[in-house]
Design a protein around this motif. Structure first.
Motif, PDB file in Angstrom:
ATOM      1  N   LEU A 182       0.863  -1.176   0.000  1.00 10.64           N
ATOM      2  CA  LEU A 182       0.000   0.000   0.000  1.00 10.64           C
ATOM      3  C   LEU A 182       0.900   1.226   0.000  1.00 10.64           C
ATOM      4  O   LEU A 182       1.726   1.405   0.886  1.00 10.64           O
ATOM      5  CB  LEU A 182      -0.911   0.026   1.231  1.00 10.64           C
TER       6      LEU A 182
ATOM      7  N   ARG B 119      -7.524   5.876   8.602  1.00  7.45           N
ATOM      8  CA  ARG B 119      -7.929   5.646   7.214  1.00  7.45           C
ATOM      9  C   ARG B 119      -6.915   4.757   6.509  1.00  7.45           C
ATOM     10  O   ARG B 119      -7.273   3.833   5.778  1.00  7.45           O
ATOM     11  CB  ARG B 119      -8.072   6.995   6.501  1.00  7.45           C
TER      12      ARG B 119
ATOM     13  N   LEU C  71      -3.107   4.781  -1.945  1.00  4.54           N
ATOM     14  CA  LEU C  71      -4.059   5.517  -1.123  1.00  4.54           C
ATOM     15  C   LEU C  71      -3.693   6.994  -1.215  1.00  4.54           C
ATOM     16  O   LEU C  71      -2.598   7.384  -0.826  1.00  4.54           O
ATOM     17  CB  LEU C  71      -3.984   5.044   0.334  1.00  4.54           C
TER      18      LEU C  71
ATOM     19  N   ARG D  29      -5.892  -2.975   5.660  1.00  9.73           N
ATOM     20  CA  ARG D  29      -6.651  -4.186   5.979  1.00  9.73           C
ATOM     21  C   ARG D  29      -7.439  -4.676   4.763  1.00  9.73           C
ATOM     22  O   ARG D  29      -7.566  -5.875   4.555  1.00  9.73           O
ATOM     23  CB  ARG D  29      -7.609  -3.930   7.139  1.00  9.73           C
ATOM     24  N   GLU D  30      -7.963  -3.740   3.978  1.00 11.40           N
ATOM     25  CA  GLU D  30      -8.767  -4.107   2.816  1.00 11.40           C
ATOM     26  C   GLU D  30      -7.949  -4.790   1.726  1.00 11.40           C
ATOM     27  O   GLU D  30      -8.469  -5.671   1.043  1.00 11.40           O
ATOM     28  CB  GLU D  30      -9.456  -2.877   2.230  1.00 11.40           C
ATOM     29  N   ILE D  31      -6.703  -4.379   1.527  1.00 11.24           N
ATOM     30  CA  ILE D  31      -5.923  -4.997   0.457  1.00 11.24           C
ATOM     31  C   ILE D  31      -5.197  -6.241   0.913  1.00 11.24           C
ATOM     32  O   ILE D  31      -4.696  -7.006   0.101  1.00 11.24           O
ATOM     33  CB  ILE D  31      -4.927  -4.012  -0.204  1.00 11.24           C
ATOM     34  N   HIS D  32      -5.105  -6.474   2.182  1.00 11.18           N
ATOM     35  CA  HIS D  32      -4.391  -7.649   2.674  1.00 11.18           C
ATOM     36  C   HIS D  32      -5.278  -8.808   2.719  1.00 11.18           C
ATOM     37  O   HIS D  32      -5.937  -9.498   2.520  1.00 11.18           O
ATOM     38  CB  HIS D  32      -3.802  -7.398   4.045  1.00 11.18           C
TER      39      HIS D  32
ATOM     40  N   LYS E 267      -4.837   2.617   7.969  1.00 12.17           N
ATOM     41  CA  LYS E 267      -4.930   1.265   8.542  1.00 12.17           C
ATOM     42  C   LYS E 267      -6.089   0.496   7.931  1.00 12.17           C
ATOM     43  O   LYS E 267      -5.960  -0.680   7.605  1.00 12.17           O
ATOM     44  CB  LYS E 267      -5.097   1.357  10.052  1.00 12.17           C
ATOM     45  N   GLY E 268      -7.221   1.178   7.743  1.00 13.19           N
ATOM     46  CA  GLY E 268      -8.380   0.536   7.129  1.00 13.19           C
ATOM     47  C   GLY E 268      -8.092   0.107   5.696  1.00 13.19           C
ATOM     48  O   GLY E 268      -8.466  -0.994   5.275  1.00 13.19           O
ATOM     49  N   ALA E 269      -7.424   0.965   4.941  1.00 14.83           N
ATOM     50  CA  ALA E 269      -7.079   0.646   3.563  1.00 14.83           C
ATOM     51  C   ALA E 269      -6.121  -0.536   3.514  1.00 14.83           C
ATOM     52  O   ALA E 269      -6.250  -1.416   2.644  1.00 14.83           O
ATOM     53  CB  ALA E 269      -6.459   1.855   2.877  1.00 14.83           C
TER      54      ALA E 269
ATOM     55  N   ASP F  63      -1.642  -1.093  -4.176  1.00 13.38           N
ATOM     56  CA  ASP F  63      -2.694  -0.101  -4.309  1.00 13.38           C
ATOM     57  C   ASP F  63      -2.114   1.229  -3.835  1.00 13.38           C
ATOM     58  O   ASP F  63      -1.157   1.255  -3.063  1.00 13.38           O
ATOM     59  CB  ASP F  63      -3.918  -0.484  -3.479  1.00 13.38           C
TER      60      ASP F  63
END
Length: 86
Positions: free
Chosen positions: A35, A77, A64, A83-86, A79-81, A62
């Motif tokens: 990320l 934000r 961000l 988590r989404e790509i992992h 950290k959330g991103a 990705d």
């Protein structure tokens, strides 16, 4: 007063160093996904390089967009991103 400086065991810099980002990650045993947190200028200047270097290393990534200020909200934000790509 005690002063401590910590650094990574490997540090790469130089003209066009980003071209080697994917292979450097592979050499460190990292296989992604990655990320990248980047502002508009970095994204405009480096997007094609990121696509190429990560494709060559077969690493998914990705980008961000940076929100403009380092804050707790921006950190959450990110950290959330991640988590989404992992």
């Amino acid at each position: 007063m005690l002063a401590v400086f910590s650094s990574p065991s490997r540090y790469t810099q130089g003209k066009d160093a980003t071209d080697s980002l994917g292979s450097e990650m592979r050499n460190l045993g990292l296989d992604g996904p990655a990320l990248i947190l980047a502002g508009n200028s970095a994204t405009r200047l480096l997007a094609e390089t990121w696509r190429r270097t990560f494709a060559e290393a077969d690493i998914k990534f990705d980008v961000l967009p940076f929100g403009g200020e380092c804050s707790l909200t921006e950190i959450e934000r990110g950290k959330g991103a991640a988590r989404e790509i992992h």
